[in-house]
Write a protein that holds these residues in place. Structure first.
Motif, short mmCIF file in Angstrom:
data_model
loop_
_atom_site.label_atom_id
_atom_site.label_comp_id
_atom_site.label_asym_id
_atom_site.label_seq_id
_atom_site.Cartn_x
_atom_site.Cartn_y
_atom_site.Cartn_z
N ARG A 187 -116.83 -126.19 21.91
CA ARG A 187 -115.96 -127.23 22.46
C ARG A 187 -114.57 -126.67 22.78
NH1 ARG A 187 -112.22 -130.23 20.02
NH2 ARG A 187 -113.02 -129.89 17.91
N VAL A 243 -118.13 -126.52 17.38
CA VAL A 243 -116.68 -126.71 17.54
C VAL A 243 -116.09 -125.55 18.35
CG1 VAL A 243 -114.47 -126.96 16.34
CG2 VAL A 243 -116.53 -128.04 15.41
N SER A 262 -108.97 -130.06 23.63
CA SER A 262 -109.33 -131.45 23.35
C SER A 262 -109.34 -131.72 21.88
CB SER A 262 -110.72 -131.72 23.92
OG SER A 262 -111.70 -130.88 23.33
N SER A 311 -112.79 -126.33 26.39
CA SER A 311 -111.47 -126.90 26.63
C SER A 311 -110.53 -125.87 27.23
CB SER A 311 -110.90 -127.44 25.31
OG SER A 311 -109.62 -127.99 25.51
#
Length: 294
Positions: free
Chosen positions: A283, A280, A294, A287
């Protein structure tokens, strides 16, 4: 047996070794910060690592759970560290590699003693204070976290791509930098609630009984964190490009942690340390490179 001792290494080599030492401290102590710091452009990346490495060393002095290290020994080491930092900020040199790296950064970006002293004051508070009033809590959060945000802001605004009116920018952006530091500190207090209470004998939140920690307590604290995160988010778009993506990633990670804490039961918060999984974090970092979340 005799040993040949050559001349002292050039100052530039000592500087680079000190910065490498700070990078090791960050890599070993903070995966979240280490990830976000990679998004900083140089020289800001190295400067911010130098700042956080000093913070981690001071934290270790007051938080190391070794029972053989008594209060007097910790206080002495903290006094030595603070004195060394003050001396190094005047002379640009220290025999402590982490302090040396910090002092070089402080001098280069304009970190003043006025925001270093409150940090050590808060660290010293941890040696003697088991619980806080609202006044002492606010003072502690300022010294332990908000001033660290201000130190990093000085580094951001000294970057080659920053605007020339850096003192005016510092005044304008300081509230957001302080708010981001405060949010991170309060989030750490929530997820370390049991360890702080059971192992370190500290209760940070004023009036909070850890034994009866409930959803209302959790939500009240996280509402305050959300206010801090909103204040911090307002200034992120105006940061120099060299630091904007990294701060956006850090902010997104803190916001994600706040959401996960709000979704956790009080019993889970007391029993486990709620984390943001590495995939996470990656990610969120990706982003931030695209300019959004996101």
């Amino acid at each position: 047996m005799t040993f040949f001792v050559g001349r002292s290494a050039p100052r530039s080599l000592y500087d680079s070794v000190s910065e490498a030492s700070s990078a090791v401290v960050i890599r070993e102590y903070s995966s979240s910060f280490g990830l976000a710091s990679r998004l900083l452009a140089e020289p800001v990346r190295t400067q911010v690592r130098n700042i956080y490495a000093l913070v981690r060393v001071a934290d270790e002095i007051v938080d190391n759970p070794d029972p053989t290290l008594d209060r007097s020994a910790r206080a002495t080491m903290l006094d030595w560290l603070e004195g060394d930092v003050a001396h190094a900020m005047r002379t640009a040199y220290s025999g402590n590699l982490v302090v040396h790296a910090f002092a070089r950064t402080a001098i280069a970006v304009g970190i003043e003693p006025e925001i270093v002293t409150p940090f050590f004051t808060s660290m010293r508070t941890d040696l003697d204070t088991g619980s806080h009033t609202q006044e002492t809590f606010d003072r502690y959060v300022y010294g332990s976290a908000e001033v660290v945000g201000l130190m990093c802001l000085r580094a951001f605004l000294a970057a080659p791509d920053a605007r020339p009116d850096r003192d005016q920018q510092y005044e304008r952006l300081s509230p957001g930098a302080r708010s981001l530091g405060a949010a991170f500190q309060k989030l750490n207090f929530v997820r370390d609630l049991s360890d702080d209470h059971d192992l370190l004998r500290r209760d940070y939140f004023p009036g909070l009984d850890v034994e009866t920690f409930c959803e209302a307590d959790r939500d009240r604290i996280l509402d305050d964190v959300d206010d801090d995160l909103r204040a911090a988010a307002a200034v992120v778009p105006t940061l120099p490009p060299s630091s904007r993506r990294a701060v956006r990633a850090a902010h997104a990670t803190f916001a994600e942690l706040a959401q996960r804490l709000r979704a956790a039961s009080p019993e889970e918060i007391r029993r486990t340390r709620v984390r943001v999984p590495t995939p996470v974090k990656l990610r969120l970092a990706a982003s931030s490179l695209r300019g959004g979340r996101s």
